[in-house]
Motif scaffolding. Structure first.
Motif, PDB file in Angstrom:
ATOM      1  N   ILE A 177     -21.804  -9.738 -24.363  1.00  0.00           N
ATOM      2  CA  ILE A 177     -20.492  -9.937 -24.488  1.00  0.00           C
ATOM      3  C   ILE A 177     -20.044  -8.423 -24.457  1.00  0.00           C
ATOM      4  O   ILE A 177     -20.365  -7.493 -25.023  1.00  0.00           O
ATOM      5  N   PHE A 188     -20.756 -11.872 -19.982  1.00  0.00           N
ATOM      6  CA  PHE A 188     -19.741 -12.410 -20.471  1.00  0.00           C
ATOM      7  C   PHE A 188     -18.618 -11.415 -20.839  1.00  0.00           C
ATOM      8  O   PHE A 188     -18.465 -10.563 -21.619  1.00  0.00           O
ATOM      9  N   LEU A 193     -15.268 -10.536 -22.067  1.00  0.00           N
ATOM     10  CA  LEU A 193     -14.435 -11.224 -23.073  1.00  0.00           C
ATOM     11  C   LEU A 193     -12.890 -11.540 -22.461  1.00  0.00           C
ATOM     12  O   LEU A 193     -12.085 -12.071 -22.784  1.00  0.00           O
ATOM     13  N   LEU A 232     -15.764 -18.707 -25.653  1.00  0.00           N
ATOM     14  CA  LEU A 232     -16.593 -17.825 -26.309  1.00  0.00           C
ATOM     15  C   LEU A 232     -17.532 -18.637 -27.343  1.00  0.00           C
ATOM     16  O   LEU A 232     -18.576 -18.643 -27.401  1.00  0.00           O
ATOM     17  N   ALA A 260     -26.649 -13.304 -29.194  1.00  0.00           N
ATOM     18  CA  ALA A 260     -25.647 -12.552 -28.523  1.00  0.00           C
ATOM     19  C   ALA A 260     -25.796 -11.284 -28.841  1.00  0.00           C
ATOM     20  O   ALA A 260     -25.732 -10.479 -30.164  1.00  0.00           O
ATOM     21  N   ILE A 315     -23.584  -7.728 -28.484  1.00  0.00           N
ATOM     22  CA  ILE A 315     -22.030  -7.324 -28.210  1.00  0.00           C
ATOM     23  C   ILE A 315     -22.155  -5.797 -27.836  1.00  0.00           C
ATOM     24  O   ILE A 315     -22.348  -4.887 -28.558  1.00  0.00           O
ATOM     25  N   VAL A 334     -14.997 -10.927 -32.958  1.00  0.00           N
ATOM     26  CA  VAL A 334     -16.209 -11.532 -32.340  1.00  0.00           C
ATOM     27  C   VAL A 334     -17.246 -12.004 -33.010  1.00  0.00           C
ATOM     28  O   VAL A 334     -17.901 -12.922 -32.897  1.00  0.00           O
ATOM     29  N   TYR A 355     -26.298 -12.422 -33.793  1.00  0.00           N
ATOM     30  CA  TYR A 355     -26.018 -11.329 -33.007  1.00  0.00           C
ATOM     31  C   TYR A 355     -26.278  -9.981 -33.604  1.00  0.00           C
ATOM     32  O   TYR A 355     -26.694  -9.881 -34.923  1.00  0.00           O
TER      33      TYR A 355
END
Length: 308
Positions: free
Chosen positions: A6, A38, A40, A47, A57, A59, A71, A82
């Motif tokens: 992300i 991805f 955002l 999402l 995930a 970030i 998020v 994450y």
């Protein structure tokens, strides 16, 4: 592993996020992961759907959304693990005035400050005198940062901060050198000494321009000061309730005093960024560092340390 990477978002640090994420994607792909990039900005409404279709995930967002915990909260709703800190710790660290209150309550050294949510009266003066540094209370990458020796110099900096929809944080100028120290897992890494070349302090230009600053890792500091930097970085990480990793910035005075500036919960993540440099000293290359962040995120999600 199917990884949702992300990045992007819509903060003023969008482009920095995208550059770092492309390097992360390359490193993860080389290590055999199936990576979905991805952005955002374009895909926010997907999402939750995408998070549920991935194993993990990563970030790489700077500013809000991302460092504000939004998020992270959505990923938890999707039951997608994450890396790094949860929503509460992320939000507290991003808000510098809130974080400084927590540092003070924990007995950690940080400079005095004044929070200006709106433009102060024309006769307002800082309670600690001039010169001061003014910066966005929730911004990063040293954007909207400036030094002012009087009210006439402060007002244009405030104009820029308020025009960006931010609150301003005012601090007295601290003389000294900037030192930064990462935390990975439960261990503080080797500190880095930062010496700006392109300006008087570590502003946006010094941080991202080629040759803008010297980043000396490990920092050539006395053992006692190195130990104290590491202790304070870990203490700040703990006080804010963070997890996985973080990076704490300090001012080191000529007398050996240390003052906490801020803690970053999603520090820069290119192979030459500060935390990867520190991880390299600890024996982890960039790909191994990313794997360690994934491992720590999975441990936090399940509550069980993984066998190594």
């Amino acid at each position: 592993m199917k990884i949702l990477l992300i990045a992007g978002g819509w903060s003023s640090e969008r482009e920095i996020s995208l550059v770092g994420a492309r390097g992360m994607q390359d490193a993860l792909t080389q290590r055999g992961h199936d990576v979905t990039f991805f952005d955002l900005l374009h895909d926010f409404d997907r999402l939750l759907e995408c998070a549920r279709a991935h194993d993990f995930a990563l970030i790489n967002l700077h500013g809000a959304p991302g460092e504000d915990g939004l998020v992270q909260a959505m990923l938890e709703r999707a039951d997608c693990p994450y890396q790094g800190s949860g929503p509460a710790g992320s939000f507290l660290a991003l808000n510098k005035a809130a974080a400084k209150q927590i540092f003070r309550q924990a007995g950690l050294p940080t400079a005095d400050w004044a929070l200006l949510p709106q433009r102060p009266a024309s006769d307002w003066e800082p309670p600690f005198g001039w010169p001061v540094f003014a910066k966005s209370n929730t911004g990063g990458s040293s954007l909207h940062l400036g030094r002012a020796a009087c009210r006439a110099e402060l007002d244009p900096i405030l104009d820029e901060i308020f025009a960006a929809g931010e609150c301003a944080l005012i601090e007295p100028q601290l003389s000294g050198r900037e030192v930064t120290c990462g935390v990975l897992g439960e261990e503080a890494l080797a500190p880095i000494l930062i010496e700006p070349v392109a300006g008087e302090f570590f502003d946006f230009t010094s941080k991202y321009a080629r040759g803008g600053a010297q980043e000396i890792c490990p920092a050539p500091l006395p053992d006692a000061i190195t130990a104290e930097v590491r202790r304070l970085a870990l203490a700040a990480h703990t006080a804010l309730g963070l997890a996985g990793y973080s990076r704490t910035d300090f001012i080191l005075g000529a007398d050996g005093s240390l003052h906490l500036l801020e803690v970053n919960t999603l520090p820069g993540m290119t192979p030459t960024s500060l935390v990867p440099q520190e991880a390299a000293v600890a024996g982890l290359d960039f790909g191994q560092l990313l794997e360690r962040l994934i491992e720590l995120g999975l441990e936090r999600h399940t509550g069980t340390p993984r066998a190594r």
